[in-house]
Design an enzyme around this catalytic site. Structure first.
Site, short mmCIF file in Angstrom:
data_model
loop_
_atom_site.label_atom_id
_atom_site.label_comp_id
_atom_site.label_asym_id
_atom_site.label_seq_id
_atom_site.Cartn_x
_atom_site.Cartn_y
_atom_site.Cartn_z
N GLY A 64 44.74 -61.09 31.43
CA GLY A 64 45.32 -59.77 31.72
C GLY A 64 46.11 -59.68 33.01
O GLY A 64 46.85 -58.71 33.23
N ASP A 122 36.44 -52.37 35.84
CA ASP A 122 35.93 -51.33 34.95
C ASP A 122 34.42 -51.20 35.20
O ASP A 122 33.99 -50.57 36.17
CB ASP A 122 36.28 -51.74 33.52
N THR A 123 33.58 -51.83 34.38
CA THR A 123 32.13 -51.78 34.65
C THR A 123 31.78 -52.61 35.88
O THR A 123 30.77 -52.37 36.53
CB THR A 123 31.31 -52.33 33.46
N THR A 126 32.67 -58.38 35.00
CA THR A 126 33.52 -59.58 35.08
C THR A 126 33.68 -60.04 36.53
O THR A 126 33.50 -61.21 36.84
CB THR A 126 34.91 -59.27 34.47
N LYS A 150 38.88 -48.37 37.60
CA LYS A 150 38.41 -47.26 36.77
C LYS A 150 36.97 -46.98 37.20
O LYS A 150 36.01 -47.39 36.53
CB LYS A 150 38.44 -47.72 35.31
N ASP A 178 45.33 -55.74 27.47
CA ASP A 178 45.40 -55.75 26.01
C ASP A 178 44.40 -54.80 25.37
O ASP A 178 43.44 -54.35 26.00
CB ASP A 178 45.07 -57.16 25.50
N ARG A 184 50.06 -56.63 25.56
CA ARG A 184 50.20 -57.21 26.90
C ARG A 184 51.65 -57.21 27.37
O ARG A 184 51.93 -57.21 28.57
CB ARG A 184 49.69 -58.65 26.92
P1 IMP Z 1 34.54 -55.07 33.43
O1 IMP Z 1 33.85 -56.40 33.33
O2 IMP Z 1 33.89 -54.02 32.58
O3 IMP Z 1 34.79 -54.60 34.84
O4 IMP Z 1 35.92 -55.22 32.72
C1 IMP Z 1 36.89 -56.02 33.18
C2 IMP Z 1 37.70 -56.53 32.03
O5 IMP Z 1 37.65 -55.67 30.88
C3 IMP Z 1 39.13 -56.57 32.47
O6 IMP Z 1 39.48 -57.85 32.95
C4 IMP Z 1 39.88 -56.22 31.22
O7 IMP Z 1 40.22 -57.39 30.53
C5 IMP Z 1 38.94 -55.44 30.37
N1 IMP Z 1 39.20 -53.97 30.42
C6 IMP Z 1 38.45 -53.02 30.99
N2 IMP Z 1 38.99 -51.79 30.85
C7 IMP Z 1 40.14 -51.99 30.17
C8 IMP Z 1 41.19 -51.10 29.71
O8 IMP Z 1 41.20 -49.88 29.90
N3 IMP Z 1 42.21 -51.70 29.03
C9 IMP Z 1 42.28 -53.04 28.79
N4 IMP Z 1 41.33 -53.90 29.21
C10 IMP Z 1 40.27 -53.37 29.89
MG MG Z 2 40.78 -59.30 31.38
#
Ligand code: IMP
Ligand code: MG
Length: 198
Positions: A64, A122-123, A126, A150, A178, A184
């Site tokens: 991404g 996001d959460t 990752t 976010k 994506d 993308r």
């Molecule tokens: P996390 O592990 O929940 O923080 O999410 C991180 C990964 O989730 C990012 O690298 C994105 O690939 C994917 N992601 C989270 N939110 C979105 C979104 O709104 N659109 C697209 N990909 C997202």
């Molecule tokens: Mg990603």
């Protein structure tokens, strides 16, 4: 170091129109090409200042980050090295799944200044995982840069040092991000039509 957590929310008005080809899938443009480029130049100036004397290794997460990374590093007037780490949260939809490594880091980052880059925080799962993995390699310093933050959905205690834009709890796509590996290539960050994933 100057913290950049006071990142702007995407400017509201005037919102450019979604190109006709994408209207059935993308509800609106959240961040336009122009807004992205302007903000990235500011982030690049901050990174240049903070790493003026460093030995910088940029570690973006696949996939991404591609567009953000390409635009960011071409604005960086600094010697740097680049190596990707692949991590995928095998998801079919907008929920996060299990994390799987798809590419290991090849550069030796021991004793170096590492800037970990992702598309969106996001959460926080990752980046928490990636930060742990990099810290085990004993870098001299480790900071995190994300295009989007976010905070509404955060599950882990995680903040980025450089944030492009703080966004509300929409599922966004485009400019590298994506939905089921699509969108993308859109040059802007758009809000996905909710019917696509509800
Ligand atoms: P996390 O592990 O929940 O923080 O999410 C991180 C990964 O989730 C990012 O690298 C994105 O690939 C994917 N992601 C989270 N939110 C979105 C979104 O709104 N659109 C697209 N990909 C997202
Ligand atoms: Mg990603």
């Amino acid at each position: 170091m100057k913290k950049t957590n006071s990142s702007p929310s995407p400017p509201r008005q005037p919102s450019p129109r979604v190109p006709a080809r994408w209207k059935s899938e993308i509800a609106s443009v959240l961040i336009s090409q122009g807004q992205l480029q302007r903000r990235i130049k500011i982030l690049a100036r901050q990174i240049e200042r903070d790493y003026a004397k460093g030995d910088l290794v940029i570690v973006p997460l696949l996939t991404g980050t591609v567009m953000f990374l390409a635009d960011l590093i071409r604005c960086l007037n600094l010697p740097l090295r680049l190596d990707f780490m692949g991590v995928s949260s095998y998801r079919q939809d907008t929920r996060s799944g299990r994390l799987v490594i798809t590419k290991e880091l090849r550069l030796d980052v021991r004793g170096r200044d590492v800037l970990l880059v992702d598309d969106i925080l996001d959460t926080g799962r990752t980046l928490t995982w990636a930060r742990e993995k990099l810290l085990q390699m004993n870098p001299r310093s480790l900071k995190i840069c994300v295009l989007l933050d976010k905070p509404a959905r955060r599950q882990m205690k995680m903040n980025a040092d450089y944030v492009g834009f703080t966004i509300p709890d929409f599922f966004v796509a485009g400019y590298g991000l994506d939905f089921a590996e699509r969108y993308r290539n859109l040059p802007f960050v758009g809000v996905l039509q909710p019917e696509l994933y509800r």
